[in-house]
Structure formats: structure tokens, C-alpha cells
Write a protein that holds these residues in place. Structure first.
Motif, PDB file in Angstrom:
ATOM      1  N   LEU A 297       0.826  -1.206   0.000  1.00 28.98           N
ATOM      2  CA  LEU A 297       0.000   0.000   0.000  1.00 28.98           C
ATOM      3  C   LEU A 297       0.864   1.261   0.000  1.00 28.98           C
ATOM      4  N   LEU A 298       1.966   1.232   0.751  1.00 29.17           N
ATOM      5  CA  LEU A 298       2.874   2.389   0.790  1.00 29.17           C
ATOM      6  C   LEU A 298       3.418   2.692  -0.603  1.00 29.17           C
ATOM      7  N   ARG A 299       3.802   1.640  -1.313  1.00 29.84           N
ATOM      8  CA  ARG A 299       4.321   1.823  -2.680  1.00 29.84           C
ATOM      9  C   ARG A 299       3.235   2.361  -3.602  1.00 29.84           C
TER      10      ARG A 299
ATOM     11  N   THR B  62      -5.477  13.663   2.760  1.00 28.29           N
ATOM     12  CA  THR B  62      -5.310  12.262   3.155  1.00 28.29           C
ATOM     13  C   THR B  62      -5.581  11.326   1.984  1.00 28.29           C
ATOM     14  N   ILE B  63      -4.946  10.182   2.064  1.00 25.84           N
ATOM     15  CA  ILE B  63      -5.263   9.060   1.189  1.00 25.84           C
ATOM     16  C   ILE B  63      -5.728   7.948   2.115  1.00 25.84           C
ATOM     17  N   VAL B  64      -6.938   7.494   1.901  1.00 28.89           N
ATOM     18  CA  VAL B  64      -7.496   6.434   2.731  1.00 28.89           C
ATOM     19  C   VAL B  64      -7.823   5.257   1.827  1.00 28.89           C
ATOM     20  N   PHE B  65      -7.394   4.073   2.244  1.00 29.44           N
ATOM     21  CA  PHE B  65      -7.675   2.876   1.455  1.00 29.44           C
ATOM     22  C   PHE B  65      -9.012   2.285   1.847  1.00 29.44           C
ATOM     23  N   THR B  66      -9.758   1.839   0.841  1.00 28.24           N
ATOM     24  CA  THR B  66     -11.032   1.168   1.094  1.00 28.24           C
ATOM     25  C   THR B  66     -10.762  -0.147   1.815  1.00 28.24           C
ATOM     26  N   SER B  67     -11.802  -0.770   2.284  1.00 30.05           N
ATOM     27  CA  SER B  67     -11.647  -2.009   3.059  1.00 30.05           C
ATOM     28  C   SER B  67     -11.084  -3.154   2.230  1.00 30.05           C
ATOM     29  N   GLY B  68     -11.304  -3.121   0.935  1.00 31.04           N
ATOM     30  CA  GLY B  68     -10.822  -4.213   0.094  1.00 31.04           C
ATOM     31  C   GLY B  68     -11.650  -5.474   0.241  1.00 31.04           C
TER      32      GLY B  68
ATOM     33  N   LYS C 172      -8.713   0.071  -2.654  1.00 35.83           N
ATOM     34  CA  LYS C 172      -8.532   1.205  -3.563  1.00 35.83           C
ATOM     35  C   LYS C 172      -8.168   2.440  -2.742  1.00 35.83           C
ATOM     36  N   ALA C 173      -7.315   3.293  -3.292  1.00 38.69           N
ATOM     37  CA  ALA C 173      -6.922   4.525  -2.622  1.00 38.69           C
ATOM     38  C   ALA C 173      -7.922   5.628  -2.943  1.00 38.69           C
ATOM     39  N   ALA C 174      -8.405   6.306  -1.900  1.00 35.09           N
ATOM     40  CA  ALA C 174      -9.318   7.433  -2.075  1.00 35.09           C
ATOM     41  C   ALA C 174      -8.629   8.683  -1.534  1.00 35.09           C
ATOM     42  N   LEU C 175      -8.422   9.675  -2.406  1.00 33.95           N
ATOM     43  CA  LEU C 175      -7.792  10.932  -2.008  1.00 33.95           C
ATOM     44  C   LEU C 175      -8.862  11.882  -1.496  1.00 33.95           C
TER      45      LEU C 175
END
Length: 114
Positions: A30-32, A84-90, A96-99
Motif C-alpha cells: 500500500l505504501l508503494r 489524506t489518502i485512505v484505502f477502502t476495506s478491500g 482502492k486509494a481514495a484521495l
């Protein structure tokens, strides 16, 4: 956590919170994907930061640097500034990244208060 998050946003950084429950290898991925340049964590087990080229910072170091007089500019932030960038639960696949902009957080907070 809250003070650190606000300090990062006010300093013009885009924060990307990642759950401490996320597996280490998955967090490195996720960091990458988010293009992170630094990871702020007090954990002994950092998620692959050396492999991904992500600099590891202790939360105290970041807050000390800000407290030592780093110019944070105006306390008023443009509503369209990415914050912020928040990742969905997957839950249905890869997260998915949400800005989110500062305005997204601002108006969300106003809704909660009203």
C-alpha cells in the motif's frame, strides 16, 4: 495520533493512515501504491520501508521538528488541498486509494457537529 495527523496536514503533507492490523507485507504494498516517501510509526516492525525506499520516522521526531519552529504557514488551509489518502476495506478485492481534500474533512466535520 490526532495531533500528528493534523500537524502533517497543516505542514502540507498528504497523510495516508494504514491500519496497524494490516499484515506487514500488505502495508508495504500500500505504501508503494500510494507513493509514500515516509512512514511515521513507533512500531519495531516497519512494513518493508527499506525495500520500498520509504523513510522511517518516529512520531516524536516529526512533532519535535514541527514544534521547533518549522514554518507551517497560515492556519487556514485551502479547501481543495489534498490532505489524506485512505484505502477502502478491500472486501471485494484489492483496497482502492481514495484521495480526500481538506474540504472533504472540513465539511464532514461540520455535518457531525450540526
Amino acid at each position: 495520533y490526532f495531533v500528528l495527523l493534523l500537524a502533517l496536514i497543516r505542514a502540507g503533507c498528504v497523510a495516508c493512515p494504514i491500519s496497524t492490523r494490516f499484515p506487514t507485507a500488505g502495508a508495504a504494498s500500500l505504501l508503494r501504491r500510494a507513493g509514500c516517501r515516509a512512514l511515521v510509526s513507533d512500531s519495531e516492525e516497519l512494513p518493508g520501508s527499506a525495500d520500498s525506499g520509504v523513510k522511517s520516522l518516529h512520531p516524536g521526531w516529526v512533532l519535535e521538528g514541527i514544534a521547533e519552529g518549522r514554518d507551517l504557514g497560515s492556519p487556514y488551509l485551502p479547501l481543495d488541498r489534498p490532505s489524506t489518502i485512505v484505502f477502502t476495506s478491500g472486501s471485494t478485492g484489492t483496497p482502492k486509494a481514495a484521495l480526500h481534500t481538506y474540504g472533504n474533512h472540513h465539511y464532514s466535520a461540520l455535518t457531525v457537529v450540526c
